[in-house]
Design a protein around this motif. Structure first.
Motif, PDB file in Angstrom:
ATOM      1  N   ILE A   1       0.830  -1.145  -0.111  1.00 20.81           N
ATOM      2  CA  ILE A   1      -0.162  -0.088   0.046  1.00 20.81           C
ATOM      3  C   ILE A   1       0.946   1.317  -0.076  1.00 20.81           C
ATOM      4  CG2 ILE A   1      -1.384   1.216   1.554  1.00 20.81           C
ATOM      5  CD1 ILE A   1      -2.577  -1.381   2.277  1.00 20.81           C
ATOM      6  N   ILE A   2       1.911   1.189   0.820  1.00 18.55           N
ATOM      7  CA  ILE A   2       2.617   2.264   0.847  1.00 18.55           C
ATOM      8  C   ILE A   2       3.533   2.686  -0.434  1.00 18.55           C
ATOM      9  CG2 ILE A   2       4.942   3.281   1.848  1.00 18.55           C
ATOM     10  CD1 ILE A   2       4.146   1.655   4.481  1.00 18.55           C
ATOM     11  N   ALA A   3       3.767   1.467  -1.124  1.00 22.24           N
ATOM     12  CA  ALA A   3       4.405   1.574  -2.436  1.00 22.24           C
ATOM     13  C   ALA A   3       3.651   2.188  -3.337  1.00 22.24           C
ATOM     14  CB  ALA A   3       5.025   0.276  -2.957  1.00 22.24           C
ATOM     15  N   ALA A   4       2.239   1.919  -3.250  1.00 22.96           N
ATOM     16  CA  ALA A   4       1.377   2.293  -4.372  1.00 22.96           C
ATOM     17  C   ALA A   4       1.000   3.728  -4.450  1.00 22.96           C
ATOM     18  CB  ALA A   4       0.015   1.686  -4.127  1.00 22.96           C
ATOM     19  N   VAL A   5       1.247   4.343  -3.320  1.00 22.53           N
ATOM     20  CA  VAL A   5       0.868   5.745  -3.194  1.00 22.53           C
ATOM     21  C   VAL A   5       1.958   6.821  -3.952  1.00 22.53           C
ATOM     22  CG1 VAL A   5       1.002   7.800  -1.881  1.00 22.53           C
ATOM     23  CG2 VAL A   5      -0.332   5.852  -0.924  1.00 22.53           C
ATOM     24  N   PRO A   6       3.416   6.280  -3.992  1.00 22.74           N
ATOM     25  CA  PRO A   6       4.141   7.343  -4.828  1.00 22.74           C
ATOM     26  C   PRO A   6       4.092   6.609  -6.326  1.00 22.74           C
ATOM     27  CG  PRO A   6       5.338   5.878  -3.521  1.00 22.74           C
ATOM     28  CD  PRO A   6       3.914   5.725  -2.788  1.00 22.74           C
ATOM     29  N   LEU A   7       3.984   5.468  -6.477  1.00 24.71           N
ATOM     30  CA  LEU A   7       4.019   4.949  -7.955  1.00 24.71           C
ATOM     31  C   LEU A   7       2.934   5.360  -8.634  1.00 24.71           C
ATOM     32  CD1 LEU A   7       4.965   3.050  -9.942  1.00 24.71           C
ATOM     33  CD2 LEU A   7       3.751   1.154  -8.681  1.00 24.71           C
ATOM     34  N   THR A   8       1.700   5.397  -8.136  1.00 24.46           N
ATOM     35  CA  THR A   8       0.460   5.777  -8.931  1.00 24.46           C
ATOM     36  C   THR A   8       0.339   7.099  -8.958  1.00 24.46           C
ATOM     37  OG1 THR A   8      -0.935   4.083  -7.772  1.00 24.46           O
ATOM     38  CG2 THR A   8      -2.227   5.722  -8.626  1.00 24.46           C
ATOM     39  N   THR A   9       0.675   8.079  -7.686  1.00 26.22           N
ATOM     40  CA  THR A   9       0.775   9.536  -8.044  1.00 26.22           C
ATOM     41  C   THR A   9       1.835   9.808  -9.051  1.00 26.22           C
ATOM     42  OG1 THR A   9       0.367   9.660  -5.702  1.00 26.22           O
ATOM     43  CG2 THR A   9       1.291  11.607  -6.581  1.00 26.22           C
ATOM     44  N   ALA A  10       2.935   9.258  -9.072  1.00 26.39           N
ATOM     45  CA  ALA A  10       4.159   9.641 -10.164  1.00 26.39           C
ATOM     46  C   ALA A  10       3.487   9.532 -11.472  1.00 26.39           C
ATOM     47  CB  ALA A  10       5.357   8.784  -9.936  1.00 26.39           C
ATOM     48  N   LEU A  11       2.639   8.164 -11.795  1.00 27.74           N
ATOM     49  CA  LEU A  11       2.307   7.929 -13.095  1.00 27.74           C
ATOM     50  C   LEU A  11       1.075   9.021 -13.449  1.00 27.74           C
ATOM     51  CD1 LEU A  11       1.702   4.125 -12.868  1.00 27.74           C
ATOM     52  CD2 LEU A  11       3.464   5.215 -14.230  1.00 27.74           C
ATOM     53  N   ALA A  12       0.246   9.415 -12.497  1.00 32.98           N
ATOM     54  CA  ALA A  12      -0.804  10.413 -12.634  1.00 32.98           C
ATOM     55  C   ALA A  12      -0.060  11.650 -13.068  1.00 32.98           C
ATOM     56  CB  ALA A  12      -1.852  10.434 -11.529  1.00 32.98           C
ATOM     57  N   ALA A  13       0.987  12.053 -12.240  1.00 34.49           N
ATOM     58  CA  ALA A  13       1.479  13.417 -12.455  1.00 34.49           C
ATOM     59  C   ALA A  13       2.169  13.439 -13.858  1.00 34.49           C
ATOM     60  CB  ALA A  13       2.523  13.819 -11.379  1.00 34.49           C
ATOM     61  N   ALA A  14       2.779  12.611 -14.139  1.00 34.03           N
ATOM     62  CA  ALA A  14       3.411  12.258 -15.582  1.00 34.03           C
ATOM     63  C   ALA A  14       2.314  12.548 -16.470  1.00 34.03           C
ATOM     64  CB  ALA A  14       4.128  11.123 -15.639  1.00 34.03           C
ATOM     65  N   ALA A  15       1.285  12.033 -16.350  1.00 33.64           N
ATOM     66  CA  ALA A  15       0.057  11.965 -17.351  1.00 33.64           C
ATOM     67  C   ALA A  15      -0.604  13.255 -17.720  1.00 33.64           C
ATOM     68  CB  ALA A  15      -0.801  10.944 -17.180  1.00 33.64           C
ATOM     69  N   VAL A  16      -0.433  14.205 -16.455  1.00 32.21           N
ATOM     70  CA  VAL A  16      -1.450  15.463 -16.678  1.00 32.21           C
ATOM     71  C   VAL A  16      -0.508  16.582 -16.415  1.00 32.21           C
ATOM     72  CG1 VAL A  16      -3.579  14.197 -15.915  1.00 32.21           C
ATOM     73  CG2 VAL A  16      -1.896  15.649 -14.325  1.00 32.21           C
ATOM     74  N   ALA A  17       0.665  16.468 -16.309  1.00 34.11           N
ATOM     75  CA  ALA A  17       1.595  17.559 -16.107  1.00 34.11           C
ATOM     76  C   ALA A  17       1.695  18.455 -17.365  1.00 34.11           C
ATOM     77  CB  ALA A  17       3.142  17.193 -15.619  1.00 34.11           C
ATOM     78  N   HIS A  18       1.727  19.916 -17.211  1.00 32.66           N
ATOM     79  CA  HIS A  18       1.830  20.849 -18.364  1.00 32.66           C
ATOM     80  C   HIS A  18       1.100  20.558 -19.388  1.00 32.66           C
ATOM     81  CE1 HIS A  18       5.400  22.362 -16.551  1.00 32.66           C
ATOM     82  NE2 HIS A  18       6.061  21.143 -16.446  1.00 32.66           N
ATOM     83  N   ARG A  19      -0.245  20.215 -19.065  1.00 41.26           N
ATOM     84  CA  ARG A  19      -1.232  20.216 -19.953  1.00 41.26           C
ATOM     85  C   ARG A  19      -1.705  21.407 -20.500  1.00 41.26           C
ATOM     86  NH1 ARG A  19      -6.583  20.656 -18.516  1.00 41.26           N
ATOM     87  NH2 ARG A  19      -6.857  21.221 -16.395  1.00 41.26           N
ATOM     88  N   SER A  20      -2.745  21.604 -21.398  1.00 43.86           N
ATOM     89  CA  SER A  20      -3.503  23.004 -22.003  1.00 43.86           C
ATOM     90  C   SER A  20      -2.446  23.828 -22.813  1.00 43.86           C
ATOM     91  CB  SER A  20      -3.877  23.721 -20.589  1.00 43.86           C
ATOM     92  OG  SER A  20      -2.720  24.454 -19.876  1.00 43.86           O
ATOM     93  N   GLY A  21      -1.298  23.236 -23.193  1.00 43.67           N
ATOM     94  CA  GLY A  21      -0.559  23.931 -24.172  1.00 43.67           C
ATOM     95  C   GLY A  21       0.252  25.113 -23.511  1.00 43.67           C
TER      96      GLY A  21
END
Length: 401
Positions: free
Chosen positions: A369-389
């Motif tokens: 569970i502890i590992a799931a938090v940074p792993l999922t957060t990092a994947l989600a942040a990589a997906a949506v960072a710097h969107r909207s041009g």
């Protein structure tokens, strides 16, 4: 749950889902990780699917259900047993009235007229000894509880609640029709559990949250945490020399399965299945948190989203880990009370296999569970960072990948 949390899907994150940059990154994740993973899972199900009946003929016995019409002490041993007159409602002898022997025990509720009971049938025994009381028939109160639970879920979550109940039904089918039969047919318990867990994870997340970008990120995070949980479980179960013989029914199962069952691997398999439900909750929450943060600040960098998401995740992990450890401790509570009565030293108790197994289950599951938090957060942040041009700085462009 203490601390800041993010609700699942309450905010308006449609702009995030519709963003072309996000969609492109998620497609890369699907092509590189999730599609191969789902294909491997499908291959695993096909290869591990049991090809023969797993029931042992020597253990098959006739069963029956009935309603107690009257009950009286046994003539030969009135202090040890009762003789019940039972109307058989299902199973062997349906529609007939039979006598069933009921063994008395001071800690077991007494059978009374009107009770619904379960019986074992021994065809070769004498007529008055053919039916034996096994236990109370709890079908009706359990069905009532299931109905109340389903109504509460649907009343609160509506269509999503109905989807969650469908996912729960699929989970039950996977466990009873694939995981258990495949292990009994000789499959490696850990491999079967991991494949089954991936099936359950995929169906559950897709049914309850839909086929969208958030679901894809949650699936990837859950899969990574599951693999880590399985690896740590295998490492510490073997390192602690846990035999698996103390698990309820494990030795009996191993005795009747051709070629036996790898009991330590069965312990790890149970650990993986037990941790899956909590991992789903953690990964979905973390993905939703990052989506909400991106909706509020479209040009946020990956570093900003990761830091904010981890702040939200810390309190969630603290509560969930405590929940998981308490669940395992609660399962072992009667045994712990017995050790307290006998005055067994704590250092001695924790090394006993029954207790050590629960400790490994609780702590390894919590590490997943502890590992799931940074792993999922990092994947989600990589997906949506710097969107909207927006135009990122050179340093943030590297962060955004």
């Amino acid at each position: 749950m203490p601390g800041p949390t993010v609700s699942h899907g309450h905010g308006d994150t449609s702009a995030v889902d519709a963003d072309a940059v996000v969609a492109r990154r998620v497609r890369i994740l699907l092509a590189a990780v999730l599609t191969p993973l789902l294909l491997l899972t499908l291959v695993g199900v096909v290869m591990l699917w049991p090809s023969h009946e797993v029931k042992v003929d020597a253990l098959q016995t006739a069963k029956a259900r009935g309603v107690v019409l009257s009950i009286a002490p046994c003539a030969e041993r009135p202090d040890e047993c009762d003789r019940a007159r039972v109307k058989v409602t299902a199973g062997e002898g349906t529609g007939s009235e039979v006598d069933a022997r009921v063994v008395k025990h001071p800690l077991v509720p007494r059978v009374q007229a009107g009770n619904r009971i379960l019986m074992q049938v021994i065809p070769e025994a004498a007529a008055d000894e053919r039916y034996k009381y096994v236990d109370q028939d709890r079908g009706r109160p359990l069905l009532l509880l299931v109905g109340i639970f389903a109504a509460a879920v649907i009343a609160l979550s509506r269509w999503r609640g109905l989807a969650a109940l469908g996912a729960l039904a699929v989970t039950a089918v996977v466990l009873t029709q694939f995981v258990m039969p495949a292990i009994l047919a000789g499959g490696d318990p850990l491999l079967v559990a991991v494949v089954g867990a991936f099936v359950i994870m995929s169906v559950t997340l897709l049914l309850t949250h839909g086929p969208n970008a958030q679901t894809a990120i949650s699936m990837a995070g859950t899969a990574g945490a599951l693999v880590l949980t399985a690896a740590l479980g295998e490492l510490f179960v073997l390192g602690s020399r846990i035999s698996g013989l103390d698990n309820n029914g494990a030795s009996e199962v191993a005795a009747y399965v051709p070629g036996g069952v790898n009991l330590p691997s069965l312990v790890v398999a149970g650990l993986v299945i037990g941790a899956l439900g909590v991992l789903d909750d953690v990964t979905v929450t973390q993905t939703a948190a990052v989506w909400e943060l991106s909706a509020a600040k479209p040009n946020a960098s990956r570093r900003e989203l990761l830091a904010a998401g981890l702040r939200i995740g810390r309190s969630h992990v603290a509560s969930v880990v405590n929940t998981l450890v308490l669940a395992y401790a609660g399962a072992a509570l009667p045994l712990l009370m017995l050790f307290a009565i006998t005055g067994t030293p704590d250092s001695y108790v924790v090394s006993l296999e029954t207790v050590a197994t629960q400790i490994v289950n609780g702590l390894v599951g919590s590490l997943g569970i502890i590992a799931a938090v940074p792993l999922t957060t990092a994947l989600a942040a990589a997906a949506v960072a710097h969107r909207s041009g927006s135009v990122p700085s050179p340093r943030d462009a590297v962060d955004a990948g």
